[in-house]
Design an enzyme around this catalytic site. Structure first.
Site, mmCIF file in Angstrom:
data_model
loop_
_atom_site.group_PDB
_atom_site.id
_atom_site.type_symbol
_atom_site.label_atom_id
_atom_site.label_comp_id
_atom_site.label_asym_id
_atom_site.label_seq_id
_atom_site.Cartn_x
_atom_site.Cartn_y
_atom_site.Cartn_z
ATOM 1 N N ASP A 93 -25.563 -9.488 -8.194
ATOM 2 C CA ASP A 93 -24.729 -8.349 -7.817
ATOM 3 C C ASP A 93 -25.409 -7.073 -8.307
ATOM 4 O OD1 ASP A 93 -22.804 -6.497 -7.241
ATOM 5 O OD2 ASP A 93 -21.193 -7.462 -8.372
ATOM 6 N N LYS A 141 -25.766 -9.831 -12.971
ATOM 7 C CA LYS A 141 -25.740 -8.417 -12.635
ATOM 8 C C LYS A 141 -27.174 -7.899 -12.616
ATOM 9 C CE LYS A 141 -21.269 -7.525 -12.306
ATOM 10 N NZ LYS A 141 -20.668 -6.959 -11.078
ATOM 11 N N GLU A 144 -24.571 -9.385 -3.812
ATOM 12 C CA GLU A 144 -23.441 -8.472 -3.627
ATOM 13 C C GLU A 144 -23.897 -7.021 -3.648
ATOM 14 O OE1 GLU A 144 -19.685 -8.549 -6.001
ATOM 15 O OE2 GLU A 144 -20.302 -10.607 -6.374
ATOM 16 N N ASP A 195 -18.963 -5.585 -1.311
ATOM 17 C CA ASP A 195 -17.902 -5.533 -2.319
ATOM 18 C C ASP A 195 -17.312 -4.122 -2.355
ATOM 19 O OD1 ASP A 195 -16.234 -5.619 -4.477
ATOM 20 O OD2 ASP A 195 -17.726 -6.175 -5.963
ATOM 21 N N LYS A 217 -10.951 -7.904 -3.841
ATOM 22 C CA LYS A 217 -10.418 -7.805 -5.201
ATOM 23 C C LYS A 217 -9.055 -7.149 -5.124
ATOM 24 C CE LYS A 217 -14.892 -7.350 -7.439
ATOM 25 N NZ LYS A 217 -15.890 -6.360 -7.903
#
Ligand code: MG
Length: 373
Positions: free
Chosen positions: A195, A167, A221, A246, A270
């Site tokens: 991400d 992250k 991402e 995303d 997702k």
């Protein structure tokens, strides 16, 4: 003679499950320490039931546990009496709430699909296409100091993971240090992806990704804000690292727009964002037609929803990688037996029809609502 078994939704039970993380999880949008998920059981007239789970992703899709319960209460009465196998009508019924509430819709749809497959004897991943019987997942490391991340990375690699997802998106200078410290610590054989969760400006993203390229980052991402598709396309055009959408893709329509604008090299699906497996399949189909591969990722879901996502990823050819690890960060998962254990970063759909063998920890389930009789 062809025998049609009419099986209808008779009762819907809704439970809360409090899931606590082993450690606080920080992304550019904020820090979380726990998640109160909903578990849904949908029963037919013979007391067979299917299972669904959903997680409140307030920062991504704008739902809390309480808003999901309100949406379930809105939808559930119209599902009572519907034939379980007429899943298209189930989807249409969910669509009466035209916008949002995707997490609430997911829990109900997952449970009905599970029940339908259990009754027909077919494992869910086979019904969704049956493309592969195993998937590989990355493991996600939240935002911390670069040396702490490097230590976590080494521990995960020792445990068999070959893909790390870092992250980033808070401080673009430190973001580069995070990546370089992990690359130094784990060597060149481990795949690294990042991400930013919308944390960068277009300019920051282009600069960071050009810097990160030297550390062999395989994809990035959601570098910029979810609504900024022009910005996403600009980053993609200027980045040597492939870009994945995303938060920008929550529906088939969003996916269509992203591929039309050539705004991403990959799209992350997702279940909590898409509002169910059927919509997830539609997103995958649009992306496949445009030559854009998918990943399946997760919010802070427990083992039921993770199992469903593993079924999806196993079933669909266009899903080339996964990020299905949230259940691994829980102090105690709601699934206590069966499910999809993670071995060296690899997961298989649970054996058996529907979602497969999953035994839940009943002590963790707090009943909140019942619909039907
Ligand atoms: Mg993401």
């Amino acid at each position: 003679m062809f025998l049609v078994i009419l099986m209808v939704v008779r009762r819907i039970e809704v439970y809360e499950a409090y899931l606590e993380y082993k450690e606080p999880f920080t992304i550019s949008l904020g820090t979380s320490v726990s998640s109160t998920d909903l578990i849904v059981k949908v029963f037919d007239e013979e007391e067979n039931f299917g299972l669904g789970e959903t997680s409140p992703a307030m920062r991504i899709v704008g739902e809390s546990t309480k808003t999901m319960e309100a949406a379930v209460a809105e939808l559930a009465p119209s599902l009572i009496g519907l034939e379980v196998s007429r899943i298209g009508i189930v989807e249409e019924t969910m669509d009466r709430i035209t916008l949002g509430n995707s997490g609430a819709k997911l829990a109900l749809e997952m449970a009905i699909l599970d029940l339908m497959c259990r009754k027909s004897g077919l494992p869910l991943w086979r019904m969704l296409g049956g493309y592969r019987d195993e998937v590989e997942t990355d493991i996600t490391i939240g935002i911390k100091k670069p040396d702490e991340i490097a230590k976590d990375a080494v521990r995960y690699v020792e445990n068999g993971f070959k893909i790390l997802k870092l992250k980033v998106g808070v401080d673009s200078v430190e973001d580069i240090e995070r990546v370089s410290s992990v690359r130094d610590a784990v060597g060149s054989d481990i795949r690294i992806r990042v991400d930013a969760n919308q944390g960068w400006s277009v300019k920051q993203a282009v600069r960071c990704l050009n810097e990160m390229y030297r550390y062999d980052v395989e994809l990035a991402e959601q570098p910029v804000k979810w609504f900024d598709l022009e910005g996403l396309a600009e980053v993609r055009a200027a980045s040597p690292i492939p870009v994945m959408a995303d938060e920008s893709v929550r529906s088939p329509r969003n996916a269509l727009r992203v591929v039309e604008m050539r705004a991403a090299d990959y799209v992350n699906i997702k279940l909590v964002k898409s509002g169910g497996l059927l919509k997830a399949m539609k997103i995958a189909s649009i992306c496949e037609a445009a030559g854009v591969p998918n990943m399946v990722g997760c919010m802070m879901e427990g083992g039921v929803s993770i199992a469903a996502a593993v079924h999806l990823a196993a079933g669909v050819k266009n899903i080339v990688t996964t990020d299905l690890d949230s259940d691994l960060s829980l102090v105690r998962d709601v699934v206590v037996e069966g499910g999809s254990p993670c071995m060296n970063g690899r997961r298989r759909p649970p054996e058996g029809p529907g979602l497969g063998n999953l035994r839940l920890d009943d002590e963790m389930l707090k009943p909140v609502m019942v619909f039907g009789d």
